[in-house]
Write a protein that holds these residues in place. Structure first.
Motif, short mmCIF file in Angstrom:
data_model
loop_
_atom_site.label_atom_id
_atom_site.label_comp_id
_atom_site.label_asym_id
_atom_site.label_seq_id
_atom_site.Cartn_x
_atom_site.Cartn_y
_atom_site.Cartn_z
N GLU A 140 0.99 -1.30 0.35
CA GLU A 140 0.15 -0.37 -0.39
C GLU A 140 1.09 1.40 0.03
N LEU A 141 1.63 1.25 1.36
CA LEU A 141 3.13 2.61 0.66
C LEU A 141 3.88 3.09 -0.79
N ALA A 142 3.77 1.40 -1.61
CA ALA A 142 4.59 1.28 -2.58
C ALA A 142 3.54 2.75 -3.15
N GLU A 143 2.39 1.65 -3.48
CA GLU A 143 1.52 2.01 -3.91
C GLU A 143 1.21 3.95 -4.10
N ILE A 144 1.54 4.58 -2.89
CA ILE A 144 0.86 5.19 -2.39
C ILE A 144 2.13 6.69 -3.12
N PHE A 145 3.31 6.00 -3.08
CA PHE A 145 3.97 6.73 -3.09
C PHE A 145 4.99 6.67 -4.99
N GLY A 146 4.35 5.44 -5.41
CA GLY A 146 4.51 5.29 -6.70
C GLY A 146 5.76 5.06 -6.94
N CYS A 147 6.31 3.83 -5.66
CA CYS A 147 7.62 2.83 -6.51
C CYS A 147 7.58 1.57 -6.03
N ALA A 148 8.48 0.73 -6.14
CA ALA A 148 8.11 0.14 -6.42
C ALA A 148 8.34 -0.66 -4.73
N ILE A 149 7.56 -2.00 -4.33
CA ILE A 149 7.90 -2.40 -2.91
C ILE A 149 9.85 -2.63 -2.65
N GLU A 150 10.02 -3.19 -3.08
CA GLU A 150 11.71 -3.84 -3.28
C GLU A 150 11.98 -2.05 -2.52
N GLU A 151 12.13 -0.66 -3.48
CA GLU A 151 12.95 0.29 -2.59
C GLU A 151 12.28 0.22 -1.15
N LEU A 152 11.70 0.12 -1.22
CA LEU A 152 11.07 0.31 0.80
C LEU A 152 12.82 -0.32 1.14
N LEU A 153 12.66 -1.73 0.81
CA LEU A 153 13.33 -2.70 1.00
C LEU A 153 14.70 -2.28 1.32
N THR A 154 14.62 -2.54 -0.78
CA THR A 154 16.38 -2.12 -0.93
C THR A 154 17.38 -1.46 -0.17
N GLU A 155 17.00 -0.67 -0.26
CA GLU A 155 17.23 1.21 0.71
C GLU A 155 18.25 0.66 2.11
N ALA A 156 16.93 -0.06 3.06
CA ALA A 156 17.71 -0.73 3.75
C ALA A 156 18.17 -1.94 4.61
N SER A 157 17.95 -2.25 2.97
CA SER A 157 18.65 -3.68 3.53
C SER A 157 20.51 -3.40 4.04
N ASN A 158 21.23 -5.17 4.68
CA ASN A 158 22.47 -5.15 4.68
C ASN A 158 23.25 -5.96 3.52
N ARG A 159 22.10 -6.65 2.84
CA ARG A 159 22.90 -7.57 1.92
C ARG A 159 23.71 -6.89 0.88
#
Length: 115
Positions: free
Chosen positions: A59-78
């Protein structure tokens, strides 16, 4: 994943949510209204107190017009996620600026490796 890593990930995802919200010029109140939740609930997600569900991330990704992965990728330590994030940051730069940044990165890595 231990408790410290988990807490760091949740905080990082919260920071990514806050950053995307800011990039879109939305307040916590705006997002809360769209989601049908309280402003405090949005604040808890952004500060890492509450963990957003996968559905909420979508839902947040839809609101922000981004992919879900963007919310996770920037936060990931992988490493792969971090490399993808760097690739996205470099995408809008011309070749000369990318070359300069790569040179700086190589120097930093060399310096870190020596210690």
């Amino acid at each position: 994943m231990d408790e410290i890593e988990r807490a760091a990930l949740v905080k990082a995802v919260g920071k990514a949510i806050a950053a995307k919200r800011g990039e879109n010029g939305l307040s916590q109140e705006n997002v809360a209204e769209i989601l049908g939740i309280s402003r405090e609930a949005v604040s808890r997600m952004e500060t890492g107190v509450a963990i957003p569900s996968v559905v909420r991330l979508a839902e947040l990704a839809e609101i922000f017009g981004c992919a879900i992965e963007e919310l996770l990728t920037e936060a990931s330590n992988r490493k792969l996620d971090q490399a993808k994030h760097i690739t996205e940051l470099l995408a809008d730069l011309n070749q000369e600026k990318r070359d300069l940044l790569l040179s700086v990165i190589k120097q930093l890595i060399s310096g870190f490796s020596q210690k």
